[in-house]
Write an enzyme that holds these catalytic residues in place. Structure first.
Site, PDB file in Angstrom:
ATOM      1  NE  ARG A  22      10.116  -6.165   5.181  1.00  0.00           N
ATOM      2  CZ  ARG A  22       9.115  -5.277   5.193  1.00  0.00           C
ATOM      3  NH1 ARG A  22       8.835  -4.567   4.120  1.00  0.00           N
ATOM      4  NH2 ARG A  22       8.402  -5.097   6.274  1.00  0.00           N
ATOM      5  NE  ARG A  33       2.180  -5.939  11.027  1.00  0.00           N
ATOM      6  CZ  ARG A  33       3.075  -5.604  10.094  1.00  0.00           C
ATOM      7  NH1 ARG A  33       4.163  -6.332   9.924  1.00  0.00           N
ATOM      8  NH2 ARG A  33       2.870  -4.557   9.329  1.00  0.00           N
ATOM      9  NE  ARG A  87      13.620  -2.919  10.418  1.00  0.00           N
ATOM     10  CZ  ARG A  87      13.515  -2.136   9.367  1.00  0.00           C
ATOM     11  NH1 ARG A  87      12.537  -2.328   8.494  1.00  0.00           N
ATOM     12  NH2 ARG A  87      14.369  -1.166   9.152  1.00  0.00           N
ATOM     13  CE  LYS A 116      -2.745  -0.400   3.551  1.00  0.00           C
ATOM     14  NZ  LYS A 116      -2.072  -1.560   4.161  1.00  0.00           N
ATOM     15  NE  ARG A 125      -5.705   1.924  11.842  1.00  0.00           N
ATOM     16  CZ  ARG A 125      -4.662   1.405  11.228  1.00  0.00           C
ATOM     17  NH1 ARG A 125      -4.728   0.184  10.752  1.00  0.00           N
ATOM     18  NH2 ARG A 125      -3.544   2.082  11.102  1.00  0.00           N
TER      19      ARG A 125
END
Length: 217
Positions: A123, A167, A156, A13, A88
């Site tokens: 990542r 999430r 991370r 996004k 949201r």
């Protein structure tokens, strides 16, 4: 062009929002940025929000909507705006509607959960510089080592698979119902509802941007 951008964390996004805001010359508005700006500016609503946040409370939907209405009166919104991460929840979307905040397009960036988990959990980051690698798509020359400094890369906590799936779970529970809300609104009130479109967020960046162009046409 007044746009709501929906999509799960890791769907791209941020990249697509940058592309849209530059193309249409409109600001990207997130509730976090908006709250910080209102607090910094010392507006009446900003001071209310500051008091609530400093006491550890959650800013109510009514106050968020009032802040949104205040923000979109700013001169940089004359050509429209892009809401990123807002609304949201369905109550926030309903409040937008009842307050007469007009939206032209609702765009969902659609990416499957497994693809997002692969994107984010792969990542690796060089902590000192912020350089980002990916174990598959942008691998360092030597596994686990920054190309420039030779220092170790880290994963991370936010990018660990369990965290990513949590999430995504929150997104599916709280925010994804907005897709159905806007699809239904388009059917039941076609004259006043924003146009809804789902854009496949997988593939080369120019391909995704071309799909966005089509959805925004």
């Amino acid at each position: 062009m007044r746009i709501i951008l929906l999509g799960p964390p890791g769907a791209g996004k941020g990249t697509q929002a940058k592309y849209i805001t530059e193309k249409f010359g409109i600001p990207q508005i997130s509730t976090g940025d908006m709250l910080r700006a209102a607090v910094k500016a010392g507006t009446e609503l900003g001071l209310k929000a500051k008091d609530i946040m400093s006491s550890g409370g959650l800013v109510s939907d009514d106050l968020i909507i009032a802040l949104v209405k205040e923000r979109i009166q700013e001169p940089d919104c004359v050509n429209g705006f892009l809401f990123d991460g807002f609304p949201r929840t369905i109550p926030q979307a309903e409040a937008l509607l009842s307050q007469g905040v007009e939206i032209d397009k609702v765009i969902e960036i659609d990416v499957a959960d497994d693809e997002i988990v692969s994107r984010l959990s792969g990542r690796r980051v060089h902590e000192g510089s912020g350089r980002v690698y990916h174990v598959v798509h942008n691998a360092p020359k030597q596994e686990g080592i920054d190309d420039v400094t030779g220092e170790p890369l880290i994963q991370r906590d936010d990018d660990k698979e369990d965290t990513v799936r949590n999430r995504l779970g929150v997104y599916h529970e709280q925010t994804q119902p907005l897709v159905g809300f806007y699809q239904n609104l388009e059917k039941t009130a076609p004259d006043s509802a924003p146009a809804y479109a789902s854009v496949n967020g997988v593939g080369a960046l120019p391909d995704v941007e071309a799909r966005l162009e089509e959805a925004l046409a």
